[in-house]
Design an enzyme around this catalytic site. Structure first.
Site, PDB file in Angstrom:
ATOM      1  N   THR A  68      21.752 -35.408   8.984  1.00  0.00           N
ATOM      2  CA  THR A  68      23.251 -35.103   8.305  1.00  0.00           C
ATOM      3  C   THR A  68      24.650 -35.875   9.262  1.00  0.00           C
ATOM      4  O   THR A  68      23.786 -36.961   9.975  1.00  0.00           O
ATOM      5  CB  THR A  68      23.643 -33.695   8.902  1.00  0.00           C
ATOM      6  OG1 THR A  68      23.409 -33.464  10.620  1.00  0.00           O
ATOM      7  CG2 THR A  68      22.546 -32.510   8.470  1.00  0.00           C
TER       8      THR A  68
ATOM      9  N   TYR B  29      29.057 -26.214  22.504  1.00  0.00           N
ATOM     10  CA  TYR B  29      28.739 -26.152  21.256  1.00  0.00           C
ATOM     11  C   TYR B  29      27.561 -24.871  21.303  1.00  0.00           C
ATOM     12  O   TYR B  29      27.475 -24.293  20.546  1.00  0.00           O
ATOM     13  CB  TYR B  29      27.535 -27.445  20.481  1.00  0.00           C
ATOM     14  CG  TYR B  29      26.990 -27.331  19.492  1.00  0.00           C
ATOM     15  CD1 TYR B  29      27.756 -26.868  17.764  1.00  0.00           C
ATOM     16  CD2 TYR B  29      25.852 -26.975  19.486  1.00  0.00           C
ATOM     17  CE1 TYR B  29      27.396 -26.739  17.069  1.00  0.00           C
ATOM     18  CE2 TYR B  29      24.571 -27.226  17.958  1.00  0.00           C
ATOM     19  CZ  TYR B  29      25.331 -26.490  16.870  1.00  0.00           C
ATOM     20  OH  TYR B  29      24.757 -26.817  15.706  1.00  0.00           O
TER      21      TYR B  29
ATOM     22  N   ILE C 257      30.837 -19.823   0.453  1.00  0.00           N
ATOM     23  CA  ILE C 257      29.561 -21.202   1.259  1.00  0.00           C
ATOM     24  C   ILE C 257      31.330 -21.823   2.238  1.00  0.00           C
ATOM     25  O   ILE C 257      31.928 -22.781   1.309  1.00  0.00           O
ATOM     26  CB  ILE C 257      28.609 -21.948   1.036  1.00  0.00           C
ATOM     27  CG1 ILE C 257      27.769 -21.060  -0.051  1.00  0.00           C
ATOM     28  CG2 ILE C 257      27.659 -22.763   2.151  1.00  0.00           C
ATOM     29  CD1 ILE C 257      26.647 -22.381  -0.599  1.00  0.00           C
TER      30      ILE C 257
ATOM     31  N   ASN D 143      27.786 -21.511   7.152  1.00  0.00           N
ATOM     32  CA  ASN D 143      27.324 -22.939   8.024  1.00  0.00           C
ATOM     33  C   ASN D 143      27.885 -24.003   8.762  1.00  0.00           C
ATOM     34  O   ASN D 143      28.162 -24.323   9.484  1.00  0.00           O
ATOM     35  CB  ASN D 143      27.324 -23.857   6.592  1.00  0.00           C
ATOM     36  CG  ASN D 143      26.237 -24.940   6.340  1.00  0.00           C
ATOM     37  OD1 ASN D 143      25.851 -25.172   7.582  1.00  0.00           O
ATOM     38  ND2 ASN D 143      27.927 -25.830   6.116  1.00  0.00           N
TER      39      ASN D 143
ATOM     40  N   LYS E 183      27.384 -21.361  19.599  1.00  0.00           N
ATOM     41  CA  LYS E 183      26.559 -20.310  19.018  1.00  0.00           C
ATOM     42  C   LYS E 183      25.609 -19.174  19.675  1.00  0.00           C
ATOM     43  O   LYS E 183      25.596 -18.169  18.760  1.00  0.00           O
ATOM     44  CB  LYS E 183      25.554 -21.951  18.169  1.00  0.00           C
ATOM     45  CG  LYS E 183      25.676 -22.827  17.502  1.00  0.00           C
ATOM     46  CD  LYS E 183      26.349 -22.145  16.979  1.00  0.00           C
ATOM     47  CE  LYS E 183      26.278 -23.439  15.144  1.00  0.00           C
ATOM     48  NZ  LYS E 183      26.559 -22.676  13.475  1.00  0.00           N
TER      49      LYS E 183
END
Length: 250
Positions: free
Chosen positions: A189, A152, A6, A85, A156
């Site tokens: 987060t 971003y 991960i 991730n 993505k």
């Protein structure tokens, strides 16, 4: 033995995914720029091993993954999961005012690194006796234009197309490997904190994101991670090429 690799396990979603997989007896190998001592100290049926890595450094990333693969090739593997991730949102700024070095690091972390790692991974495990599972963490920003998120949203969106193309190739090659996207939506987060700290001239929707926090609309990362881990623990439910959104589950 069951293993999971991960990226971005120092905190947030990556750390939550690692913890849940360790509780399910997975041996987790985590990569991040900073160590996560909490994961190392957890008492579970699984274990945690950390590689301190800066994913913006593509040569170092390649070397680290080759090292991980070499170490795993000596293990008796029954399951192997890769969750990519790690991501950054910086630079949050209109085009014409951005720092070029930040753009380069952004593209390396969000797009080039996952592409290089996927290429190494599928080549290394070409002759496995079990299907591989690869997960790329995406964002709703891939499907819409957001003022200040030009980098971003673009990386993505590219990651989404790349993931679906890799899934198509694996299908045509009849490998039984499964490659899919996971959209965690909005979570509580550090990245959200970074977004809220932006000036309105940089990010026009900043007040909306501040309201997510004050109105308690940000999901806890452990709840989001559980959606993904529940799917990973039931491989027959994993669909190659799927777009799994947390909003469709909780």
């Amino acid at each position: 033995m069951k293993y999971a690799v991960i990226t971005g396990t120092s905190k947030g979603l990556g750390a939550s995914i690692a913890k849940l997989l360790m509780e399910a007896s997975y041996h987790v190998i985590g990569l991040a720029r900073s160590q996560n001592d909490e994961l190392k100290q957890l008492s579970t049926h699984g274990s945690y091993q950390h590689y301190q890595t800066d994913l913006s450094d593509l040569k170092a990333t390649e070397a680290t993954f080759n090292q991980i693969i070499h170490s795993l090739q000596d293990k008796e593997l029954e399951s192997l999961v890769l969750v990519q991730n790690a991501a950054v949102v910086t630079p949050i700024e209109q085009v014409g005012k951005q720092n070029n070095d930040q753009i380069i690091d952004h593209v390396h972390i969000n797009l080039a690194s996952p592409m290089i790692v996927t290429n190494i991974w599928l080549d290394a495990w070409r002759n496995t006796t079990f299907p591989l599972i690869l997960v790329n963490v995406t964002s709703g920003a891939a499907n819409r234009s957001v003022y200040g998120w030009n980098a971003y949203g673009s990386t993505k969106a590219a990651l989404d197309r790349y993931t679906k193309t890799v899934a198509l190739e694996q299908e045509e090659l009849e490998t039984e490997n499964k490659v899919f996207l996971f959209d965690p939506s909005i979570m509580d987060t550090d990245m959200q904190g970074e977004i809220r700290s932006a000036d309105k001239s940089q990010f026009i929707d900043v007040e909306k994101f501040k309201a997510y926090k004050t109105e308690n609309n940000l999901r806890d990362t452990s709840k989001v991670a559980k959606v993904l881990v529940d799917r990973l623990l039931n491989p027959t439910l994993v669909k190659n090429g799927e777009y799994l959104s947390v909003k469709d589950i909780i």
